[in-house]
Design a protein around this motif. Structure first.
Motif, PDB file in Angstrom:
ATOM      1  N   GLY A  24      13.126  -8.704   9.512  1.00  0.00           N
ATOM      2  CA  GLY A  24      12.512  -9.390  10.027  1.00  0.00           C
ATOM      3  C   GLY A  24      11.271  -9.301  11.342  1.00  0.00           C
ATOM      4  N   GLN A  25      11.917  -8.036  11.844  1.00  0.00           N
ATOM      5  CA  GLN A  25      10.654  -7.430  13.027  1.00  0.00           C
ATOM      6  C   GLN A  25      10.078  -6.390  12.731  1.00  0.00           C
ATOM      7  OE1 GLN A  25      12.685  -7.902  16.860  1.00  0.00           O
ATOM      8  NE2 GLN A  25      10.464  -6.546  18.113  1.00  0.00           N
ATOM      9  N   MET A  26      10.902  -5.531  11.957  1.00  0.00           N
ATOM     10  CA  MET A  26      10.305  -4.009  11.759  1.00  0.00           C
ATOM     11  C   MET A  26       8.958  -3.931  10.322  1.00  0.00           C
ATOM     12  SD  MET A  26      10.363  -2.418  14.928  1.00  0.00           S
ATOM     13  CE  MET A  26       9.491  -1.329  13.954  1.00  0.00           C
ATOM     14  N   VAL A  27       7.987  -3.647   9.874  1.00  0.00           N
ATOM     15  CA  VAL A  27       7.779  -3.409   9.112  1.00  0.00           C
ATOM     16  C   VAL A  27       7.294  -2.395   8.569  1.00  0.00           C
ATOM     17  CG1 VAL A  27       5.977  -4.922   7.539  1.00  0.00           C
ATOM     18  CG2 VAL A  27       6.726  -6.336   8.749  1.00  0.00           C
ATOM     19  N   HIS A  28       7.302  -2.191   7.072  1.00  0.00           N
ATOM     20  CA  HIS A  28       6.866  -0.605   6.607  1.00  0.00           C
ATOM     21  C   HIS A  28       6.037  -1.485   4.963  1.00  0.00           C
ATOM     22  CE1 HIS A  28       6.682   3.111   3.419  1.00  0.00           C
ATOM     23  NE2 HIS A  28       6.893   2.227   2.730  1.00  0.00           N
ATOM     24  N   LEU A  29       4.914  -0.579   5.896  1.00  0.00           N
ATOM     25  CA  LEU A  29       3.667  -1.026   4.375  1.00  0.00           C
ATOM     26  C   LEU A  29       2.888  -0.370   3.843  1.00  0.00           C
ATOM     27  CD1 LEU A  29       1.033  -2.106   7.408  1.00  0.00           C
ATOM     28  CD2 LEU A  29       2.249  -3.292   6.254  1.00  0.00           C
ATOM     29  N   THR A  30       3.024  -0.825   2.615  1.00  0.00           N
ATOM     30  CA  THR A  30       2.483   0.076   1.635  1.00  0.00           C
ATOM     31  C   THR A  30       0.366  -0.676   1.182  1.00  0.00           C
ATOM     32  OG1 THR A  30       3.923   0.661   0.694  1.00  0.00           O
ATOM     33  CG2 THR A  30       2.172   0.916  -0.958  1.00  0.00           C
ATOM     34  N   ILE A  31      -0.150   0.139   1.486  1.00  0.00           N
ATOM     35  CA  ILE A  31      -1.269  -0.211   1.655  1.00  0.00           C
ATOM     36  C   ILE A  31      -2.384   0.991   0.120  1.00  0.00           C
ATOM     37  CG2 ILE A  31      -3.492  -0.094   2.670  1.00  0.00           C
ATOM     38  CD1 ILE A  31      -1.701  -0.081   5.136  1.00  0.00           C
ATOM     39  N   GLU A  32      -3.281   0.229  -0.384  1.00  0.00           N
ATOM     40  CA  GLU A  32      -3.541   0.440  -1.655  1.00  0.00           C
ATOM     41  C   GLU A  32      -5.494   0.285  -1.413  1.00  0.00           C
ATOM     42  OE1 GLU A  32      -1.809   0.044  -5.307  1.00  0.00           O
ATOM     43  OE2 GLU A  32       0.118   1.780  -4.184  1.00  0.00           O
ATOM     44  N   SER A  33      -6.401   0.644  -1.712  1.00  0.00           N
ATOM     45  CA  SER A  33      -7.525   0.671  -1.405  1.00  0.00           C
ATOM     46  C   SER A  33      -8.548   1.370  -1.928  1.00  0.00           C
ATOM     47  CB  SER A  33      -7.676   0.727   0.316  1.00  0.00           C
ATOM     48  OG  SER A  33      -8.785  -0.374  -0.131  1.00  0.00           O
ATOM     49  N   VAL A  38     -10.623   2.530   4.910  1.00  0.00           N
ATOM     50  CA  VAL A  38      -8.877   1.840   4.777  1.00  0.00           C
ATOM     51  C   VAL A  38      -7.969   2.916   4.431  1.00  0.00           C
ATOM     52  CG1 VAL A  38      -7.617   0.280   4.100  1.00  0.00           C
ATOM     53  CG2 VAL A  38     -10.408  -0.049   4.203  1.00  0.00           C
ATOM     54  N   ARG A  39      -8.259   3.620   3.205  1.00  0.00           N
ATOM     55  CA  ARG A  39      -6.981   4.652   3.151  1.00  0.00           C
ATOM     56  C   ARG A  39      -6.551   6.004   4.234  1.00  0.00           C
ATOM     57  NH1 ARG A  39      -9.760   5.298  -1.961  1.00  0.00           N
ATOM     58  NH2 ARG A  39     -10.768   6.882  -0.941  1.00  0.00           N
ATOM     59  N   ALA A  40      -7.639   6.094   4.841  1.00  0.00           N
ATOM     60  CA  ALA A  40      -7.684   6.751   5.564  1.00  0.00           C
ATOM     61  C   ALA A  40      -6.654   6.272   7.484  1.00  0.00           C
ATOM     62  CB  ALA A  40      -9.207   6.939   6.718  1.00  0.00           C
ATOM     63  N   MET A  41      -7.130   5.186   7.062  1.00  0.00           N
ATOM     64  CA  MET A  41      -6.427   4.136   7.934  1.00  0.00           C
ATOM     65  C   MET A  41      -5.391   4.072   7.759  1.00  0.00           C
ATOM     66  SD  MET A  41      -7.601   0.061   9.343  1.00  0.00           S
ATOM     67  CE  MET A  41      -7.095  -0.726   8.032  1.00  0.00           C
ATOM     68  N   ALA A  42      -4.865   3.639   6.497  1.00  0.00           N
ATOM     69  CA  ALA A  42      -3.532   3.415   6.303  1.00  0.00           C
ATOM     70  C   ALA A  42      -2.495   5.318   6.814  1.00  0.00           C
ATOM     71  CB  ALA A  42      -3.582   3.070   4.725  1.00  0.00           C
ATOM     72  N   GLN A  43      -3.043   6.263   6.124  1.00  0.00           N
ATOM     73  CA  GLN A  43      -2.012   7.304   6.249  1.00  0.00           C
ATOM     74  C   GLN A  43      -2.164   7.469   8.024  1.00  0.00           C
ATOM     75  OE1 GLN A  43      -5.149  10.325   4.302  1.00  0.00           O
ATOM     76  NE2 GLN A  43      -3.969  10.253   2.748  1.00  0.00           N
ATOM     77  N   ALA A  44      -2.753   7.195   8.201  1.00  0.00           N
ATOM     78  CA  ALA A  44      -2.488   7.510  10.690  1.00  0.00           C
ATOM     79  C   ALA A  44      -1.824   6.125  10.910  1.00  0.00           C
ATOM     80  CB  ALA A  44      -4.192   6.922  11.092  1.00  0.00           C
ATOM     81  N   MET A  45      -1.559   5.150   9.833  1.00  0.00           N
ATOM     82  CA  MET A  45      -0.240   4.387  10.630  1.00  0.00           C
ATOM     83  C   MET A  45       1.158   5.256  10.404  1.00  0.00           C
ATOM     84  SD  MET A  45      -0.631   0.375   9.205  1.00  0.00           S
ATOM     85  CE  MET A  45      -2.931  -0.070   9.047  1.00  0.00           C
ATOM     86  N   PRO A  46       1.645   4.340  11.572  1.00  0.00           N
ATOM     87  CA  PRO A  46       3.308   5.110  11.471  1.00  0.00           C
ATOM     88  C   PRO A  46       3.951   4.176  10.634  1.00  0.00           C
ATOM     89  CG  PRO A  46       3.103   3.267  13.460  1.00  0.00           C
ATOM     90  CD  PRO A  46       1.456   3.782  12.662  1.00  0.00           C
ATOM     91  N   ASP A  50       5.964  -3.167  14.313  1.00  0.00           N
ATOM     92  CA  ASP A  50       6.167  -3.981  14.138  1.00  0.00           C
ATOM     93  C   ASP A  50       5.894  -5.025  14.760  1.00  0.00           C
ATOM     94  OD1 ASP A  50       7.903  -6.199  16.311  1.00  0.00           O
ATOM     95  OD2 ASP A  50       8.391  -4.983  17.421  1.00  0.00           O
ATOM     96  N   ALA A  51       6.666  -6.043  13.939  1.00  0.00           N
ATOM     97  CA  ALA A  51       5.354  -7.245  13.845  1.00  0.00           C
ATOM     98  C   ALA A  51       4.905  -8.225  14.501  1.00  0.00           C
ATOM     99  CB  ALA A  51       5.965  -8.053  12.282  1.00  0.00           C
ATOM    100  N   TYR A  52       6.191  -7.820  15.308  1.00  0.00           N
ATOM    101  CA  TYR A  52       5.437  -8.824  17.064  1.00  0.00           C
ATOM    102  C   TYR A  52       5.016  -8.448  17.588  1.00  0.00           C
ATOM    103  CZ  TYR A  52       9.874 -11.500  15.929  1.00  0.00           C
ATOM    104  OH  TYR A  52      10.519 -12.230  14.924  1.00  0.00           O
TER     105      TYR A  52
END
Length: 106
Positions: A24-33, A38-46, A50-52
């Motif tokens: 309920g706090q740490m989130v794993h994202l999967t982004i397809e675009s 947006v793809r470049a932004m997604a690749q740069a994400m950890p 932390d959702a909070y």
């Protein structure tokens, strides 16, 4: 898991975001675009966010918006970043799962 589909507008690009959180706090994202920015932004994400830290900040601040400002250059009105934050909020029970929209009335 929470999944959203974001239609950004006149560009025609569609982005699909899946958020998964076990605690309920740490989130794993999967982004397809279809959007290369947006793809470049997604690749740069950890790997996890932390959702909070993402959702309880002033609008336009924090890591998600820093990445957005680095990769979505010249697209201040792009709704993808807000859609990612909404997906994270819903996954971590920080907001209800309700559709959002922007409607032009003229």
């Amino acid at each position: 898991m929470t999944k959203v589909e974001i239609h950004a507008g006149v560009c025609g690009f569609v982005t699909t975001v899946s958020a998964d959180s076990e605690d309920g706090q740490m989130v794993h994202l999967t982004i397809e675009s279809e959007c290369p920015a947006v793809r470049a932004m997604a690749q740069a994400m950890p790997e996890e966010l932390d959702a909070y830290e993402v959702c309880f900040q002033r609008p336009g601040t924090g890591l998600l918006y820093e990445l957005s400002s680095q990769h979505l250059v010249g697209h201040a009105g792009c709704i993808v970043t807000a859609g990612i934050a909404k997906c994270m909020e819903a996954e971590c029970a920080l907001a209800l799962k309700r559709d959002c929209s922007i409607t032009f009335v003229d």
